[in-house]
Design an enzyme around this catalytic site. Structure first.
Site, mmCIF file in Angstrom:
data_model
loop_
_atom_site.group_PDB
_atom_site.id
_atom_site.type_symbol
_atom_site.label_atom_id
_atom_site.label_comp_id
_atom_site.label_asym_id
_atom_site.label_seq_id
_atom_site.Cartn_x
_atom_site.Cartn_y
_atom_site.Cartn_z
ATOM 1 N N GLY A 60 -0.165 7.330 -4.636
ATOM 2 C CA GLY A 60 -1.522 7.799 -3.964
ATOM 3 C C GLY A 60 -1.417 9.390 -4.483
ATOM 4 O O GLY A 60 -0.501 10.298 -5.057
ATOM 5 N N VAL A 83 5.467 5.382 -1.905
ATOM 6 C CA VAL A 83 5.891 4.286 -1.206
ATOM 7 C C VAL A 83 6.985 3.640 -1.927
ATOM 8 O O VAL A 83 6.850 3.257 -3.102
ATOM 9 C CB VAL A 83 5.105 3.426 -0.677
ATOM 10 C CG1 VAL A 83 5.472 2.430 0.287
ATOM 11 C CG2 VAL A 83 3.848 4.184 0.209
ATOM 12 N N LYS A 88 7.715 5.980 2.637
ATOM 13 C CA LYS A 88 6.752 6.816 2.285
ATOM 14 C C LYS A 88 7.032 8.251 2.267
ATOM 15 O O LYS A 88 7.506 8.908 3.342
ATOM 16 C CB LYS A 88 5.275 6.759 3.080
ATOM 17 C CG LYS A 88 3.999 7.465 2.452
ATOM 18 C CD LYS A 88 2.799 7.267 2.894
ATOM 19 C CE LYS A 88 1.687 7.727 2.320
ATOM 20 N NZ LYS A 88 0.482 7.407 2.953
ATOM 21 N N ASP A 97 -11.126 6.391 6.426
ATOM 22 C CA ASP A 97 -10.881 5.863 5.168
ATOM 23 C C ASP A 97 -10.800 4.361 4.711
ATOM 24 O O ASP A 97 -9.674 4.234 4.138
ATOM 25 C CB ASP A 97 -9.626 6.808 4.598
ATOM 26 C CG ASP A 97 -9.629 6.848 3.175
ATOM 27 O OD1 ASP A 97 -10.713 6.525 2.477
ATOM 28 O OD2 ASP A 97 -8.440 7.233 2.704
#
Length: 291
Positions: free
Chosen positions: A32, A37, A52, A145
């Protein structure tokens, strides 16, 4: 844990590398804006885990590194069957990382690319997310989020699907701890994904449980239609539509479910459900009343 993004040079681990003498890194699972990850192997427990790592390109300031460390702190506070568990964290060989359980399944976004869910299926997913939100909100943590990609459908051996809520990276701390903890947030940071942002996030209003409830209602609408409820031609247009546009209820939706969804989608925060538990009760009652 690393204390500054300006004084360290971060890197990503290589396949086969062992972090902190504990975790053998395997294949990349996802990436992201801020992190990557990996599937990894815990040498102590002999079990698969997910690791992560903060992206080196994202660690442009102290604030970004503190944000990543804050995400670890937030998730480790939460222990609930519908929230992903974090086991460990550290800084090793230039990698700033945390370790969480490895989940088999897919995120809700991937599932919706195959088509809409049934009304009962969408309601059951929503109820499980609400259970996770009850736990987070009880710790004065607002996710901010929620989106389909942050809701994971975990497969189980008995054929059931357990919902797990992920990614508390921009969660907001409210209540008595807020003043101290919120100093760790980024200045003028983005407060969510535009398609799921509550009006108060756009206008700078008060954030609370009702903020996550609005986002979840948009996701529920999407589960029923396989379409994004609110989207504009640009980032700014999408934010404007969050303030003014109310998506119509899907055709043929049970009136009781439509009533719950309409209330949760109210543009005025005070007119929405004020807690996840309140919405969960209303949704459960509507589900029980369905033929």
């Amino acid at each position: 844990m690393a204390s500054t993004g300006n004084r360290i040079r971060l890197r990503l681990p290589e396949s086969g590398q062992i972090l902190n003498s504990k975790y053998r890194i395997g294949e990349k699972v996802s990436s992201g804006t801020y992190g990557v990850v990996y599937h990894a192997f815990d040498l102590t427990s002999s079990e698969g885990v997910a690791v992560k790592c903060l992206l080196p390109s994202a660690a442009t300031s102290d604030a970004v590194v503190r944000r990543f460390e804050r995400e670890i702190m937030v998730i480790r506070e939460l222990t609930h069957p519908n929230i992903i568990s974090v086991f460990d964290s550290g800084f090793s060989d230039g990698c700033l990382y945390y370790v969480m359980e490895y989940l088999d399944g897919e995120d809700l976004g991937a599932r919706l690319r195959l088509g809409a869910l049934s009304p009962k299926g969408a309601a059951m997913v929503t109820i499980q997310v609400l259970l996770a939100l009850e736990e987070a909100h009880a710790h004065d943590i607002i996710h901010r989020d929620l989106k389909p990609e942050n809701i994971f459908l975990q497969s189980s051996s008995d054929g059931r699907v357990r919902i797990r809520v992920l990614d508390f990276g921009i969660a907001k701390i409210v209540g008595e701890r807020a003043e101290t903890v919120e100093r760790l947030t980024l200045n003028n940071e983005a407060c969510g994904t535009p398609n799921y942002m509550a009006p108060e996030l756009v206008t700078g209003g008060k954030v609370g449980a009702w903020t996550d409830i609005y986002a979840l209602a948009l996701i529920a609408w999407e589960m029923l239609t396989a379409q994004v409820a609110i989207a504009g031609a640009s980032f700014i247009e999408t934010l404007r539509r969050q303030i003014t546009y109310v998506p119509p209820m899907p055709d043929g939706l049970d009136p009781a479910l439509a009533e719950v969804l309409n209330k949760a989608l109210s543009k005025a925060a005070a007119e929405r459900y004020q807690s996840a538990g309140e919405m969960r009760l209303a949704l459960t009652q509507a589900l029980q009343a369905m033929p």
